[in-house]
Design a protein around this motif. Structure first.
Motif, PDB file in Angstrom:
ATOM      1  N   LYS A 234       0.853  -1.177   0.000  1.00  0.00           N
ATOM      2  CA  LYS A 234       0.000   0.000   0.000  1.00  0.00           C
ATOM      3  C   LYS A 234       0.898   1.240   0.000  1.00  0.00           C
ATOM      4  CE  LYS A 234      -3.545  -2.461   2.650  1.00  0.00           C
ATOM      5  NZ  LYS A 234      -4.328  -2.521   3.907  1.00  0.00           N
ATOM      6  N   PRO A 235       0.337   2.426  -0.347  1.00  0.00           N
ATOM      7  CA  PRO A 235       1.173   3.641  -0.428  1.00  0.00           C
ATOM      8  C   PRO A 235       1.955   3.930   0.848  1.00  0.00           C
ATOM      9  CG  PRO A 235      -0.956   4.029  -1.425  1.00  0.00           C
ATOM     10  CD  PRO A 235      -1.050   2.676  -0.776  1.00  0.00           C
ATOM     11  N   LYS A 236       1.316   3.765   1.983  1.00  0.00           N
ATOM     12  CA  LYS A 236       2.004   3.908   3.273  1.00  0.00           C
ATOM     13  C   LYS A 236       2.407   2.516   3.734  1.00  0.00           C
ATOM     14  CE  LYS A 236       1.251   5.397   8.066  1.00  0.00           C
ATOM     15  NZ  LYS A 236       0.264   5.949   9.030  1.00  0.00           N
ATOM     16  N   ASN A 237       3.698   2.297   3.883  1.00  0.00           N
ATOM     17  CA  ASN A 237       4.142   0.940   4.209  1.00  0.00           C
ATOM     18  C   ASN A 237       5.480   0.920   4.935  1.00  0.00           C
ATOM     19  OD1 ASN A 237       6.459   0.510   2.172  1.00  0.00           O
ATOM     20  ND2 ASN A 237       4.782   1.280   0.873  1.00  0.00           N
ATOM     21  N   ILE A 238       5.746  -0.229   5.510  1.00  0.00           N
ATOM     22  CA  ILE A 238       7.028  -0.474   6.181  1.00  0.00           C
ATOM     23  C   ILE A 238       7.615  -1.759   5.611  1.00  0.00           C
ATOM     24  CG2 ILE A 238       8.175  -1.042   8.369  1.00  0.00           C
ATOM     25  CD1 ILE A 238       5.877   0.506   9.765  1.00  0.00           C
ATOM     26  N   ILE A 239       8.902  -1.724   5.291  1.00  0.00           N
ATOM     27  CA  ILE A 239       9.639  -2.910   4.845  1.00  0.00           C
ATOM     28  C   ILE A 239      10.736  -3.178   5.864  1.00  0.00           C
ATOM     29  CG2 ILE A 239      11.049  -3.923   3.006  1.00  0.00           C
ATOM     30  CD1 ILE A 239       9.755  -1.840   1.093  1.00  0.00           C
ATOM     31  N   ALA A 240      10.868  -4.416   6.302  1.00  0.00           N
ATOM     32  CA  ALA A 240      11.880  -4.747   7.304  1.00  0.00           C
ATOM     33  C   ALA A 240      12.613  -6.019   6.898  1.00  0.00           C
ATOM     34  CB  ALA A 240      11.229  -4.933   8.671  1.00  0.00           C
ATOM     35  N   PHE A 241      13.939  -5.954   6.934  1.00  0.00           N
ATOM     36  CA  PHE A 241      14.784  -7.086   6.569  1.00  0.00           C
ATOM     37  C   PHE A 241      15.805  -7.390   7.659  1.00  0.00           C
ATOM     38  CE2 PHE A 241      14.155  -5.520   2.061  1.00  0.00           C
ATOM     39  CZ  PHE A 241      13.487  -6.645   1.595  1.00  0.00           C
ATOM     40  N   GLU A 242      16.162  -8.657   7.765  1.00  0.00           N
ATOM     41  CA  GLU A 242      17.414  -9.036   8.417  1.00  0.00           C
ATOM     42  C   GLU A 242      18.410  -9.271   7.291  1.00  0.00           C
ATOM     43  OE1 GLU A 242      19.360 -12.768  10.864  1.00  0.00           O
ATOM     44  OE2 GLU A 242      17.310 -12.182  11.375  1.00  0.00           O
ATOM     45  N   HIS A 243      19.682  -8.898   7.517  1.00  0.00           N
ATOM     46  CA  HIS A 243      20.676  -9.063   6.460  1.00  0.00           C
ATOM     47  C   HIS A 243      22.061  -9.296   7.062  1.00  0.00           C
ATOM     48  CE1 HIS A 243      22.274  -4.984   7.140  1.00  0.00           C
ATOM     49  NE2 HIS A 243      21.010  -4.595   7.278  1.00  0.00           N
ATOM     50  N   SER A 244      23.012  -9.586   6.217  1.00  0.00           N
ATOM     51  CA  SER A 244      24.390  -9.813   6.651  1.00  0.00           C
ATOM     52  C   SER A 244      24.980  -8.544   7.248  1.00  0.00           C
ATOM     53  CB  SER A 244      25.242 -10.270   5.468  1.00  0.00           C
ATOM     54  OG  SER A 244      26.618 -10.269   5.815  1.00  0.00           O
ATOM     55  N   TYR A 245      25.743  -8.696   8.318  1.00  0.00           N
ATOM     56  CA  TYR A 245      26.338  -7.547   8.986  1.00  0.00           C
ATOM     57  C   TYR A 245      27.342  -6.793   8.104  1.00  0.00           C
ATOM     58  CZ  TYR A 245      30.522 -10.407   9.720  1.00  0.00           C
ATOM     59  OH  TYR A 245      31.637 -11.186   9.529  1.00  0.00           O
ATOM     60  N   SER A 246      27.813  -7.443   7.047  1.00  0.00           N
ATOM     61  CA  SER A 246      28.818  -6.822   6.185  1.00  0.00           C
ATOM     62  C   SER A 246      28.223  -6.144   4.950  1.00  0.00           C
ATOM     63  CB  SER A 246      29.825  -7.877   5.717  1.00  0.00           C
ATOM     64  OG  SER A 246      29.181  -8.866   4.919  1.00  0.00           O
ATOM     65  N   GLN A 247      26.883  -6.067   4.886  1.00  0.00           N
ATOM     66  CA  GLN A 247      26.232  -5.569   3.667  1.00  0.00           C
ATOM     67  C   GLN A 247      25.443  -4.282   3.868  1.00  0.00           C
ATOM     68  OE1 GLN A 247      26.991  -6.974   0.908  1.00  0.00           O
ATOM     69  NE2 GLN A 247      26.572  -9.169   0.775  1.00  0.00           N
ATOM     70  N   LYS A 248      25.795  -3.496   4.866  1.00  0.00           N
ATOM     71  CA  LYS A 248      25.044  -2.258   5.127  1.00  0.00           C
ATOM     72  C   LYS A 248      25.013  -1.339   3.900  1.00  0.00           C
ATOM     73  CE  LYS A 248      25.028   1.940   7.972  1.00  0.00           C
ATOM     74  NZ  LYS A 248      25.625   2.645   9.136  1.00  0.00           N
ATOM     75  N   LYS A 249      26.170  -1.043   3.350  1.00  0.00           N
ATOM     76  CA  LYS A 249      26.260  -0.130   2.203  1.00  0.00           C
ATOM     77  C   LYS A 249      25.458  -0.649   1.023  1.00  0.00           C
ATOM     78  CE  LYS A 249      29.616   2.016  -0.936  1.00  0.00           C
ATOM     79  NZ  LYS A 249      31.054   2.117  -1.300  1.00  0.00           N
TER      80      LYS A 249
END
Length: 286
Positions: A234-249
């Motif tokens: 929907k137009p207003k939304n939240i996306i949340a991920f877990e990811h590798s600690y070395s992949q911030k950039k």
């Protein structure tokens, strides 16, 4: 033999084999049939031959056969809930509990008191989806996975824990796009280990590779999800991920590529490592 003696002997054995000593205590406690208080009260009492045999066999499966403690027990605690786990699903990690906590906090900040639809992509054991459904009754939760055996485990967990989650079989967002479903919150802990990265043998030899490896760079599934997320959000939304600690950039770059107007940030986990990405898109976003 007493519990104390057994734990001392097997902990030294674990240390010699390069294994975690804490696993010995966990297996002994969980298989003793006692709660925490009862266990420590009985710490210097004789175990009993039958129970000692059961515990010893479990310890050998961990030390000799290299089987994870959670697979030996058949369950793993997540957010205080006991989730059934087997070789078809990834063992839930503490870092993923933090992901759930942040999703709940973001909901409180942006949607507090509102009914919302939430989807967990690549649900595995169902830990994220089920916990969200249990913790926030105003969330209508869906969950997808490409693995039918994983969905069997997830559905069993939902039934056991009394959570209302709609599970859908399919590849990433595809079954949601086909059904023309729309969501306020998308959460995912997809496979993110790069194909050639060294992985502990106890993980690599037991947990499903489909839930571990995320292509050459570990970013394949984030790219696929974010490239198509606009089709189900929907137009207003939240996306949340877990990811590798070395992949911030790299994660921030992908987020900016597909949601340039979104507010993306990376949060450190309890160990001080970059682990969780949150993207917030409000009503004015494209």
């Amino acid at each position: 033999m007493t519990y104390r003696t057994l734990i001392n002997i097997e902990s030294k054995r674990a240390e010699l084999l390069g294994k975690e000593k804490e696993a010995i205590k966990i297996l002994t406690l969980e298989l003793s049939g006692l709660n925490g208080a009862e266990f420590y009260s009985a710490y210097d009492e004789e175990i009993g031959e039958e129970k000692e045999t059961i515990i010893q066999e479990a310890i050998n499966r961990y030390l000799v056969d290299n089987i994870p403690v959670q697979y030996i027990l058949g369950y793993s605690y997540f957010f205080g809930y006991p989730f059934d786990v087997d070789e078809n699903v990834l063992i839930p990690r503490p870092e993923t509990e933090e992901l759930v906590s942040y999703v709940l906090a973001e909901y409180d900040h942006y949607f507090s008191g509102e009914e919302v639809t939430v989807v967990d992509i690549g649900t595995g054991s169902g830990a994220i989806a089920i916990t969200l459904a249990k913790e926030e009754p105003l969330m209508k939760v869906y969950a997808t996975d490409i693995s039918q055996p994983a969905l069997v485990v997830a559905k069993k967990n939902a039934q056991k824990l009394g959570a209302e989650v709609e599970f859908i079989a399919g590849d990433l967002l595809q079954p949601l796009i086909v059904r023309e479903l729309k969501f306020d919150i998308l959460v995912s802990n997809p496979p993110y280990i790069p194909k050639k990265e060294e992985v502990q043998s106890i993980v690599k030899d037991n947990e499903p590779h489909i839930a571990l490896f995320g292509g050459e760079t570990g970013l394949y599934f984030y790219e696929q999800i974010l490239a198509n997320a606009h089709k189900i959000l929907k137009p207003k939304n939240i996306i949340a991920f877990e990811h590798s600690y070395s992949q911030k950039k790299e994660m921030l770059t992908i987020a900016a590529k597909y949601f340039p107007q979104g507010k993306a940030r990376v949060i450190q986990d309890m160990f001080g490592k970059d682990r969780i990405m949150i993207i917030v898109n409000d009503d004015k976003d494209d």
